[in-house]
Design a protein around this motif. Structure first.
Motif, PDB file in Angstrom:
ATOM      1  N   TYR A   5    -100.857 -10.861 -55.811  1.00 13.30           N
ATOM      2  CA  TYR A   5    -101.227 -10.108 -54.607  1.00 13.30           C
ATOM      3  C   TYR A   5    -102.736 -10.003 -54.442  1.00 13.30           C
ATOM      4  CZ  TYR A   5     -96.333  -8.808 -54.883  1.00 13.30           C
ATOM      5  OH  TYR A   5     -94.968  -8.849 -54.954  1.00 13.30           O
ATOM      6  N   THR A  24     -91.751  -8.947 -66.528  1.00 16.46           N
ATOM      7  CA  THR A  24     -92.428  -8.272 -65.426  1.00 16.46           C
ATOM      8  C   THR A  24     -93.831  -7.866 -65.857  1.00 16.46           C
ATOM      9  OG1 THR A  24     -91.498  -6.133 -66.052  1.00 16.46           O
ATOM     10  CG2 THR A  24     -90.295  -7.397 -64.396  1.00 16.46           C
ATOM     11  N   PHE A  34     -94.839  -7.094 -60.537  1.00 15.17           N
ATOM     12  CA  PHE A  34     -94.360  -8.417 -60.150  1.00 15.17           C
ATOM     13  C   PHE A  34     -93.788  -9.100 -61.371  1.00 15.17           C
ATOM     14  CE2 PHE A  34     -98.769  -8.683 -61.312  1.00 15.17           C
ATOM     15  CZ  PHE A  34     -98.868  -9.831 -62.081  1.00 15.17           C
ATOM     16  N   THR A  38     -92.810 -14.311 -58.839  1.00 12.01           N
ATOM     17  CA  THR A  38     -93.433 -13.783 -57.631  1.00 12.01           C
ATOM     18  C   THR A  38     -94.499 -14.751 -57.125  1.00 12.01           C
ATOM     19  OG1 THR A  38     -93.068 -11.538 -58.406  1.00 12.01           O
ATOM     20  CG2 THR A  38     -94.668 -11.808 -56.650  1.00 12.01           C
ATOM     21  N   ASN A  43     -88.917 -17.379 -56.038  1.00 13.71           N
ATOM     22  CA  ASN A  43     -88.964 -15.926 -56.023  1.00 13.71           C
ATOM     23  C   ASN A  43     -87.621 -15.265 -55.712  1.00 13.71           C
ATOM     24  OD1 ASN A  43     -90.156 -13.441 -56.306  1.00 13.71           O
ATOM     25  ND2 ASN A  43     -90.844 -13.367 -54.198  1.00 13.71           N
ATOM     26  N   TYR A  44     -86.939 -15.695 -54.698  1.00 12.60           N
ATOM     27  CA  TYR A  44     -85.717 -15.003 -54.289  1.00 12.60           C
ATOM     28  C   TYR A  44     -84.430 -15.709 -54.707  1.00 12.60           C
ATOM     29  CZ  TYR A  44     -88.870 -12.110 -51.648  1.00 12.60           C
ATOM     30  OH  TYR A  44     -89.881 -11.255 -51.299  1.00 12.60           O
TER      31      TYR A  44
END
Length: 102
Positions: A5, A24, A34, A38, A43-44
């Motif tokens: 980020y 994490t 994250f 990420t 990611n998903y």
């Protein structure tokens, strides 16, 4: 690991893992949590990365049908449809093809 980020390098590894056992991290600069996936194409995904790569590799290398690949993994306890195999192939085949030479 740098924060996806804010790109700060002041991240800490946390003891808590994701449902798929990915590590994490916590960024003390932007205060976000994250994981390893990420900010990536993975990611998903609801399946482990190694399973997805194996599905795409088998599909490309052995020219198996979508349904054959889904059935082969069903026998190994991984449940997904032939449509999922098609989606993974469209999304990840360029990555696999770039890394392998046949």
């Amino acid at each position: 690991m740098n924060c996806p980020y804010c790109t700060a390098s002041t991240t800490r590894k946390r003891t808590k893992k994701t449902e798929l056992s990915y590590t994490t991290f916590f960024c003390s600069a932007c205060r976000r949590t994250f994981n390893e996936r990420t900010g990536t194409l993975f990611n998903y995904l609801e399946a482990p990365t190694d399973v997805v790569f194996l599905v795409v590799l088998w599909r490309l290398r052995y020219k198996l049908s979508l349904r054959d690949v889904a059935e082969m993994f069903l026998e190994r306890g991984c449940v997904f449809t032939h449509e999922t195999v098609r989606d993974w192939e469209a999304r990840f085949a360029p990555l696999v093809a770039d890394k392998t030479a046949w």
